[in-house]
Design a protein around this motif. Structure first.
Motif, PDB file in Angstrom:
ATOM      1  N   SER A 137      93.144  -0.747 -38.108  1.00  0.00           N
ATOM      2  CA  SER A 137      91.875  -1.482 -38.140  1.00  0.00           C
ATOM      3  C   SER A 137      90.696  -0.588 -37.792  1.00  0.00           C
ATOM      4  CB  SER A 137      91.912  -2.658 -37.160  1.00  0.00           C
ATOM      5  OG  SER A 137      92.818  -3.630 -37.579  1.00  0.00           O
ATOM      6  N   LEU A 138      90.862   0.230 -36.758  1.00  0.00           N
ATOM      7  CA  LEU A 138      89.776   1.124 -36.355  1.00  0.00           C
ATOM      8  C   LEU A 138      89.487   2.174 -37.424  1.00  0.00           C
ATOM      9  CD1 LEU A 138      90.756   1.656 -32.614  1.00  0.00           C
ATOM     10  CD2 LEU A 138      88.745   0.433 -33.463  1.00  0.00           C
ATOM     11  N   ALA A 139      90.527   2.744 -37.981  1.00  0.00           N
ATOM     12  CA  ALA A 139      90.352   3.780 -39.002  1.00  0.00           C
ATOM     13  C   ALA A 139      89.706   3.222 -40.266  1.00  0.00           C
ATOM     14  CB  ALA A 139      91.689   4.428 -39.338  1.00  0.00           C
ATOM     15  N   GLY A 140      89.947   1.955 -40.549  1.00  0.00           N
ATOM     16  CA  GLY A 140      89.385   1.339 -41.742  1.00  0.00           C
ATOM     17  C   GLY A 140      88.072   0.609 -41.499  1.00  0.00           C
ATOM     18  N   ASN A 141      87.496   0.800 -40.296  1.00  0.00           N
ATOM     19  CA  ASN A 141      86.241   0.120 -39.943  1.00  0.00           C
ATOM     20  C   ASN A 141      86.352  -1.388 -40.106  1.00  0.00           C
ATOM     21  OD1 ASN A 141      84.353   1.750 -38.796  1.00  0.00           O
ATOM     22  ND2 ASN A 141      83.408   2.351 -40.723  1.00  0.00           N
ATOM     23  N   ALA A 142      87.514  -1.946 -39.799  1.00  0.00           N
ATOM     24  CA  ALA A 142      87.755  -3.377 -39.986  1.00  0.00           C
ATOM     25  C   ALA A 142      87.777  -4.124 -38.659  1.00  0.00           C
ATOM     26  CB  ALA A 142      89.072  -3.575 -40.725  1.00  0.00           C
ATOM     27  N   THR A 143      87.097  -3.589 -37.663  1.00  0.00           N
ATOM     28  CA  THR A 143      87.067  -4.240 -36.359  1.00  0.00           C
ATOM     29  C   THR A 143      85.635  -4.338 -35.862  1.00  0.00           C
ATOM     30  OG1 THR A 143      88.008  -4.189 -34.141  1.00  0.00           O
ATOM     31  CG2 THR A 143      87.443  -2.079 -35.094  1.00  0.00           C
ATOM     32  N   LYS A 144      85.363  -5.351 -35.063  1.00  0.00           N
ATOM     33  CA  LYS A 144      84.019  -5.549 -34.541  1.00  0.00           C
ATOM     34  C   LYS A 144      83.905  -5.173 -33.073  1.00  0.00           C
ATOM     35  CE  LYS A 144      82.734  -9.014 -37.831  1.00  0.00           C
ATOM     36  NZ  LYS A 144      81.414  -9.311 -38.269  1.00  0.00           N
ATOM     37  N   LEU A 171      99.964  10.062 -30.551  1.00  0.00           N
ATOM     38  CA  LEU A 171      99.131  10.776 -29.584  1.00  0.00           C
ATOM     39  C   LEU A 171      98.514   9.857 -28.536  1.00  0.00           C
ATOM     40  CD1 LEU A 171      97.205  13.170 -31.999  1.00  0.00           C
ATOM     41  CD2 LEU A 171      98.829  13.851 -30.226  1.00  0.00           C
ATOM     42  N   THR A 172      98.176   8.628 -28.943  1.00  0.00           N
ATOM     43  CA  THR A 172      97.399   7.745 -28.073  1.00  0.00           C
ATOM     44  C   THR A 172      98.208   6.626 -27.425  1.00  0.00           C
ATOM     45  OG1 THR A 172      96.787   6.250 -29.879  1.00  0.00           O
ATOM     46  CG2 THR A 172      95.335   8.151 -29.465  1.00  0.00           C
ATOM     47  N   GLY A 173      99.294   6.218 -28.057  1.00  0.00           N
ATOM     48  CA  GLY A 173     100.046   5.074 -27.570  1.00  0.00           C
ATOM     49  C   GLY A 173      99.411   3.747 -27.954  1.00  0.00           C
ATOM     50  N   VAL A 174      98.376   3.786 -28.778  1.00  0.00           N
ATOM     51  CA  VAL A 174      97.706   2.574 -29.259  1.00  0.00           C
ATOM     52  C   VAL A 174      98.498   2.034 -30.443  1.00  0.00           C
ATOM     53  CG1 VAL A 174      95.558   1.688 -30.273  1.00  0.00           C
ATOM     54  CG2 VAL A 174      95.457   3.385 -28.454  1.00  0.00           C
ATOM     55  N   SER A 175      98.572   0.720 -30.573  1.00  0.00           N
ATOM     56  CA  SER A 175      99.392   0.115 -31.626  1.00  0.00           C
ATOM     57  C   SER A 175      98.931   0.528 -33.026  1.00  0.00           C
ATOM     58  CB  SER A 175      99.377  -1.412 -31.518  1.00  0.00           C
ATOM     59  OG  SER A 175      98.156  -1.932 -32.004  1.00  0.00           O
ATOM     60  N   THR A 185      91.795   0.697 -25.031  1.00  0.00           N
ATOM     61  CA  THR A 185      92.026   1.350 -26.320  1.00  0.00           C
ATOM     62  C   THR A 185      91.143   2.579 -26.463  1.00  0.00           C
ATOM     63  OG1 THR A 185      92.650  -0.746 -27.345  1.00  0.00           O
ATOM     64  CG2 THR A 185      91.968   1.033 -28.835  1.00  0.00           C
ATOM     65  N   LEU A 186      89.886   2.446 -26.075  1.00  0.00           N
ATOM     66  CA  LEU A 186      88.953   3.574 -26.152  1.00  0.00           C
ATOM     67  C   LEU A 186      89.422   4.699 -25.231  1.00  0.00           C
ATOM     68  CD1 LEU A 186      86.338   4.773 -27.251  1.00  0.00           C
ATOM     69  CD2 LEU A 186      85.122   3.569 -25.423  1.00  0.00           C
ATOM     70  N   GLY A 187      89.819   4.353 -24.019  1.00  0.00           N
ATOM     71  CA  GLY A 187      90.298   5.360 -23.074  1.00  0.00           C
ATOM     72  C   GLY A 187      91.544   6.077 -23.566  1.00  0.00           C
ATOM     73  N   ALA A 188      92.503   5.320 -24.073  1.00  0.00           N
ATOM     74  CA  ALA A 188      93.739   5.919 -24.588  1.00  0.00           C
ATOM     75  C   ALA A 188      93.451   6.821 -25.785  1.00  0.00           C
ATOM     76  CB  ALA A 188      94.736   4.828 -24.977  1.00  0.00           C
ATOM     77  N   SER A 189      92.534   6.401 -26.622  1.00  0.00           N
ATOM     78  CA  SER A 189      92.167   7.208 -27.795  1.00  0.00           C
ATOM     79  C   SER A 189      91.519   8.516 -27.363  1.00  0.00           C
ATOM     80  CB  SER A 189      91.225   6.428 -28.707  1.00  0.00           C
ATOM     81  OG  SER A 189      91.858   5.273 -29.190  1.00  0.00           O
ATOM     82  N   GLN A 228      97.217  11.460 -39.666  1.00  0.00           N
ATOM     83  CA  GLN A 228      97.445  10.166 -40.293  1.00  0.00           C
ATOM     84  C   GLN A 228      97.530   9.126 -39.183  1.00  0.00           C
ATOM     85  OE1 GLN A 228     100.865  10.339 -42.811  1.00  0.00           O
ATOM     86  NE2 GLN A 228     100.027  11.979 -44.090  1.00  0.00           N
ATOM     87  N   ASN A 229      97.489   7.853 -39.556  1.00  0.00           N
ATOM     88  CA  ASN A 229      97.552   6.782 -38.565  1.00  0.00           C
ATOM     89  C   ASN A 229      98.748   6.945 -37.623  1.00  0.00           C
ATOM     90  OD1 ASN A 229      95.323   5.764 -39.838  1.00  0.00           O
ATOM     91  ND2 ASN A 229      96.266   3.848 -40.470  1.00  0.00           N
ATOM     92  N   LYS A 230      99.907   7.275 -38.174  1.00  0.00           N
ATOM     93  CA  LYS A 230     101.115   7.411 -37.347  1.00  0.00           C
ATOM     94  C   LYS A 230     100.963   8.525 -36.321  1.00  0.00           C
ATOM     95  CE  LYS A 230     103.545  10.347 -40.579  1.00  0.00           C
ATOM     96  NZ  LYS A 230     104.559  11.288 -40.271  1.00  0.00           N
ATOM     97  N   ASP A 231     100.249   9.586 -36.673  1.00  0.00           N
ATOM     98  CA  ASP A 231     100.016  10.679 -35.733  1.00  0.00           C
ATOM     99  C   ASP A 231      99.156  10.202 -34.562  1.00  0.00           C
ATOM    100  OD1 ASP A 231     101.324  12.508 -37.498  1.00  0.00           O
ATOM    101  OD2 ASP A 231      99.449  12.725 -38.619  1.00  0.00           O
ATOM    102  N   VAL A 232      98.123   9.433 -34.869  1.00  0.00           N
ATOM    103  CA  VAL A 232      97.224   8.925 -33.834  1.00  0.00           C
ATOM    104  C   VAL A 232      97.964   7.937 -32.932  1.00  0.00           C
ATOM    105  CG1 VAL A 232      95.060   7.715 -33.384  1.00  0.00           C
ATOM    106  CG2 VAL A 232      95.199   9.339 -35.270  1.00  0.00           C
ATOM    107  N   VAL A 233      98.825   7.127 -33.512  1.00  0.00           N
ATOM    108  CA  VAL A 233      99.643   6.199 -32.721  1.00  0.00           C
ATOM    109  C   VAL A 233     100.485   6.984 -31.723  1.00  0.00           C
ATOM    110  CG1 VAL A 233     101.570   4.569 -32.833  1.00  0.00           C
ATOM    111  CG2 VAL A 233      99.677   4.369 -34.451  1.00  0.00           C
TER     112      VAL A 233
END
Length: 65
Positions: A25-32, A15-19, A38-42, A8-13
């Protein structure tokens, strides 16, 4: 990837330390765009490479040129 791993989103937060807002936004394809940090941390947090997270899909205008 999140669905495949049962994350879930909270799990990824965690694991990655990303907000949470960025992950949502990334999970919902709502970013351009995505920042390199962010990519590196993910990638580090999920144990993957950028190619595992990103897919290039040309838009209609690009495919007709």
């Amino acid at each position: 990837m999140m669905r495949e791993r049962g994350l879930q989103n909270k799990d990824v937060v965690e694991l990655t330390g990303v907000s949470r807002n960025t992950i949502t936004s990334l999970a919902g394809n709502a970013t351009k765009r995505i920042d390199y940090d962010t990519l590196g941390a993910s990638c580090r947090g999920l144990g993957v490479t950028p190619g595992d997270l990103l897919e290039y899909i040309p838009n209609a205008k690009e495919s007709t040129e």
